[in-house]
Structure formats: C-alpha cells, structure tokens
Motif scaffolding. Structure first.
Motif, PDB file in Angstrom:
ATOM      1  N   GLY A  72      89.651  64.169  61.879  1.00 14.35           N
ATOM      2  CA  GLY A  72      90.085  64.010  63.144  1.00 14.35           C
ATOM      3  C   GLY A  72      89.883  62.850  63.792  1.00 14.35           C
ATOM      4  O   GLY A  72      90.573  61.952  64.512  1.00 14.35           O
ATOM      5  N   TRP A  73      88.650  62.565  63.835  1.00 20.39           N
ATOM      6  CA  TRP A  73      87.819  61.372  64.540  1.00 20.39           C
ATOM      7  C   TRP A  73      88.465  60.016  63.795  1.00 20.39           C
ATOM      8  O   TRP A  73      88.781  59.164  64.555  1.00 20.39           O
ATOM      9  CB  TRP A  73      86.424  61.499  64.486  1.00 20.39           C
ATOM     10  CG  TRP A  73      85.849  60.099  64.715  1.00 20.39           C
ATOM     11  CD1 TRP A  73      85.711  59.711  66.362  1.00 20.39           C
ATOM     12  CD2 TRP A  73      85.295  59.199  63.845  1.00 20.39           C
ATOM     13  NE1 TRP A  73      84.938  58.267  66.002  1.00 20.39           N
ATOM     14  CE2 TRP A  73      84.831  57.927  64.670  1.00 20.39           C
ATOM     15  CE3 TRP A  73      85.612  59.003  62.611  1.00 20.39           C
ATOM     16  CZ2 TRP A  73      84.274  56.932  64.208  1.00 20.39           C
ATOM     17  CZ3 TRP A  73      84.943  57.935  61.935  1.00 20.39           C
ATOM     18  CH2 TRP A  73      84.305  57.006  62.863  1.00 20.39           C
ATOM     19  N   PHE A  74      88.290  60.001  62.650  1.00 18.40           N
ATOM     20  CA  PHE A  74      88.850  59.107  61.967  1.00 18.40           C
ATOM     21  C   PHE A  74      90.273  58.647  62.181  1.00 18.40           C
ATOM     22  O   PHE A  74      90.782  57.599  62.361  1.00 18.40           O
ATOM     23  CB  PHE A  74      88.608  59.147  60.349  1.00 18.40           C
ATOM     24  CG  PHE A  74      88.799  57.784  59.581  1.00 18.40           C
ATOM     25  CD1 PHE A  74      87.557  57.041  59.399  1.00 18.40           C
ATOM     26  CD2 PHE A  74      89.889  57.373  59.193  1.00 18.40           C
ATOM     27  CE1 PHE A  74      87.681  55.755  58.641  1.00 18.40           C
ATOM     28  CE2 PHE A  74      89.985  56.208  58.354  1.00 18.40           C
ATOM     29  CZ  PHE A  74      88.872  55.326  58.415  1.00 18.40           C
ATOM     30  N   SER A  77      90.604  57.193  65.726  1.00 11.53           N
ATOM     31  CA  SER A  77      90.110  56.014  65.981  1.00 11.53           C
ATOM     32  C   SER A  77      91.020  55.003  65.015  1.00 11.53           C
ATOM     33  O   SER A  77      91.017  53.846  65.617  1.00 11.53           O
ATOM     34  CB  SER A  77      88.539  55.833  65.022  1.00 11.53           C
ATOM     35  OG  SER A  77      87.813  56.695  65.802  1.00 11.53           O
ATOM     36  N   PHE A  78      91.504  55.341  63.892  1.00  6.34           N
ATOM     37  CA  PHE A  78      92.383  54.372  63.276  1.00  6.34           C
ATOM     38  C   PHE A  78      93.595  53.986  63.947  1.00  6.34           C
ATOM     39  O   PHE A  78      93.993  52.871  64.084  1.00  6.34           O
ATOM     40  CB  PHE A  78      92.709  54.968  61.800  1.00  6.34           C
ATOM     41  CG  PHE A  78      93.429  54.140  61.036  1.00  6.34           C
ATOM     42  CD1 PHE A  78      92.735  53.052  60.130  1.00  6.34           C
ATOM     43  CD2 PHE A  78      94.656  54.384  60.638  1.00  6.34           C
ATOM     44  CE1 PHE A  78      93.120  52.101  59.523  1.00  6.34           C
ATOM     45  CE2 PHE A  78      95.484  53.426  59.809  1.00  6.34           C
ATOM     46  CZ  PHE A  78      94.712  52.164  59.332  1.00  6.34           C
ATOM     47  N   GLU A  79      94.227  55.144  64.473  1.00  7.24           N
ATOM     48  CA  GLU A  79      95.422  54.986  65.000  1.00  7.24           C
ATOM     49  C   GLU A  79      95.305  54.676  66.778  1.00  7.24           C
ATOM     50  O   GLU A  79      96.298  54.307  67.406  1.00  7.24           O
ATOM     51  CB  GLU A  79      96.216  56.540  65.204  1.00  7.24           C
ATOM     52  CG  GLU A  79      96.749  56.703  63.893  1.00  7.24           C
ATOM     53  CD  GLU A  79      97.833  55.756  63.257  1.00  7.24           C
ATOM     54  OE1 GLU A  79      98.861  55.300  64.058  1.00  7.24           O
ATOM     55  OE2 GLU A  79      97.743  55.363  62.144  1.00  7.24           O
ATOM     56  N   ARG A  80      94.129  54.461  67.314  1.00  7.89           N
ATOM     57  CA  ARG A  80      93.643  54.102  68.410  1.00  7.89           C
ATOM     58  C   ARG A  80      94.241  55.049  69.599  1.00  7.89           C
ATOM     59  O   ARG A  80      94.838  54.421  70.746  1.00  7.89           O
ATOM     60  CB  ARG A  80      94.154  52.638  68.864  1.00  7.89           C
ATOM     61  CG  ARG A  80      93.344  51.521  67.770  1.00  7.89           C
ATOM     62  CD  ARG A  80      93.752  50.360  68.160  1.00  7.89           C
ATOM     63  NE  ARG A  80      93.105  49.235  67.161  1.00  7.89           N
ATOM     64  CZ  ARG A  80      91.647  48.909  67.153  1.00  7.89           C
ATOM     65  NH1 ARG A  80      91.264  49.173  68.125  1.00  7.89           N
ATOM     66  NH2 ARG A  80      91.334  48.177  66.303  1.00  7.89           N
ATOM     67  N   ASN A  85      88.617  53.528  69.623  1.00  7.47           N
ATOM     68  CA  ASN A  85      88.746  52.929  68.312  1.00  7.47           C
ATOM     69  C   ASN A  85      87.443  53.205  67.530  1.00  7.47           C
ATOM     70  O   ASN A  85      86.723  53.821  68.106  1.00  7.47           O
ATOM     71  CB  ASN A  85      88.937  51.599  68.405  1.00  7.47           C
ATOM     72  CG  ASN A  85      88.118  51.019  69.490  1.00  7.47           C
ATOM     73  OD1 ASN A  85      87.004  50.881  69.440  1.00  7.47           O
ATOM     74  ND2 ASN A  85      88.519  50.108  70.187  1.00  7.47           N
ATOM     75  N   PHE A  86      87.012  52.644  66.659  1.00  8.23           N
ATOM     76  CA  PHE A  86      85.897  53.073  65.692  1.00  8.23           C
ATOM     77  C   PHE A  86      84.677  52.039  66.633  1.00  8.23           C
ATOM     78  O   PHE A  86      83.497  52.720  66.471  1.00  8.23           O
ATOM     79  CB  PHE A  86      85.954  52.102  64.240  1.00  8.23           C
ATOM     80  CG  PHE A  86      86.751  52.552  63.617  1.00  8.23           C
ATOM     81  CD1 PHE A  86      86.838  53.835  62.882  1.00  8.23           C
ATOM     82  CD2 PHE A  86      88.165  52.177  63.241  1.00  8.23           C
ATOM     83  CE1 PHE A  86      87.814  54.622  62.209  1.00  8.23           C
ATOM     84  CE2 PHE A  86      88.864  52.556  62.219  1.00  8.23           C
ATOM     85  CZ  PHE A  86      88.673  53.638  61.807  1.00  8.23           C
ATOM     86  N   HIS A  87      84.863  51.212  67.549  1.00  4.51           N
ATOM     87  CA  HIS A  87      83.969  50.525  68.126  1.00  4.51           C
ATOM     88  C   HIS A  87      83.541  51.266  69.455  1.00  4.51           C
ATOM     89  O   HIS A  87      82.019  51.688  69.660  1.00  4.51           O
ATOM     90  CB  HIS A  87      84.301  49.048  68.738  1.00  4.51           C
ATOM     91  CG  HIS A  87      83.378  48.705  69.660  1.00  4.51           C
ATOM     92  ND1 HIS A  87      82.135  48.068  69.081  1.00  4.51           N
ATOM     93  CD2 HIS A  87      83.235  48.444  71.105  1.00  4.51           C
ATOM     94  CE1 HIS A  87      81.353  47.399  70.196  1.00  4.51           C
ATOM     95  NE2 HIS A  87      82.016  47.673  71.304  1.00  4.51           N
ATOM     96  N   LEU A  93      80.867  61.080  66.361  1.00  2.00           N
ATOM     97  CA  LEU A  93      80.235  61.251  65.150  1.00  2.00           C
ATOM     98  C   LEU A  93      78.780  61.914  65.282  1.00  2.00           C
ATOM     99  O   LEU A  93      78.466  62.839  64.836  1.00  2.00           O
ATOM    100  CB  LEU A  93      80.278  60.290  64.106  1.00  2.00           C
ATOM    101  CG  LEU A  93      81.515  59.803  63.433  1.00  2.00           C
ATOM    102  CD1 LEU A  93      81.434  58.719  62.623  1.00  2.00           C
ATOM    103  CD2 LEU A  93      82.330  60.945  62.912  1.00  2.00           C
ATOM    104  N   VAL A  94      78.086  61.286  66.209  1.00  2.00           N
ATOM    105  CA  VAL A  94      76.642  61.775  66.189  1.00  2.00           C
ATOM    106  C   VAL A  94      76.692  63.213  66.865  1.00  2.00           C
ATOM    107  O   VAL A  94      75.861  63.990  66.739  1.00  2.00           O
ATOM    108  CB  VAL A  94      75.918  60.593  67.448  1.00  2.00           C
ATOM    109  CG1 VAL A  94      74.453  61.120  67.365  1.00  2.00           C
ATOM    110  CG2 VAL A  94      75.861  59.256  66.397  1.00  2.00           C
TER     111      VAL A  94
END
Length: 117
Positions: A72-74, A77-80, A85-87, A93-94
C-alpha cells in the motif's frame, strides 16, 4: 503445516490465474500491457492476504499484514496519492517496522495463552 502452506499457495495461484483469464476474456477496455506494471503492488497485497487466509501461525499474520502495508505504501508513493512520494513518505516504512516489532510479542503471548487453555 507444510500441507496448509501448499494449499494456500495453490489457492492463491488458482485465483490469480482465474482473474487474469476472466480479464482477458472480457470485453473491457484493457490498458496496454506496458501500463499494467503500475499495479504490481497489488500482487504483493494478494500474497500478504494469502498469509492471512487461514492464519496458521502468528508470524504469518504479522508478515501478511506487513506485506499489505508495504504494498500500500509503495502504490501510494508511486502514484503520488495525497501528495506522498518516496522522498517524503519513507518514515511510514519505519513506523510499519516499529508496529511489527511491538506486535510480535503481543501476538505470540495471546496465542500462547489460547494454546494453554
């Protein structure tokens, strides 16, 4: 235990093949195959859900939930989505890892009490 894992794996792959076959047979306007790669996190979610059905061990439950959360996070982040986003979303994730570490002893303690009764 090995038999239940094999059954779960077989069930998962059977459902995946059926869904793919139905999609190819249907008259839906399918995006080109090259665009379908965007949705690979949903495969990780399916594998995570397979660990939850039926939960054979507490570790499977936690692993399945973590896989679903990671996918879900990925995807988000990928679709913004929601401006993430990933940044700027990696701390999620932590947090997921921390929740997993906190929940392991709790889940193992709960299942140990149920097995004693």
């Amino acid at each position: 235990m090995e038999q239940s894992m094999r059954s779960r794996r077989q069930l998962l792959w059977g459902v995946i093949f059926m869904v793919v076959g139905v999609l190819f047979l249907s008259d839906l306007d399918m995006p080109p195959i090259g665009q379908l790669w965007r949705y690979w996190p949903f495969l990780v979610m399916i594998f995570g859900a397979a660990k939850l059905i039926p939960p054979t061990a507490p570790k499977h439950v936690l692993d399945g939930l973590c896989q679903i959360a990671f996918a879900g996070w990925f995807y988000v982040s990928f679709e913004r989505l929601w401006g993430l986003n990933f940044h700027n979303s990696w701390p999620i994730l932590v947090i997921i890892a921390g929740i997993s570490m906190l929940m392991q002893p709790v889940v193992f303690k709960i299942t140990a009490k149920k097995e004693e009764k």
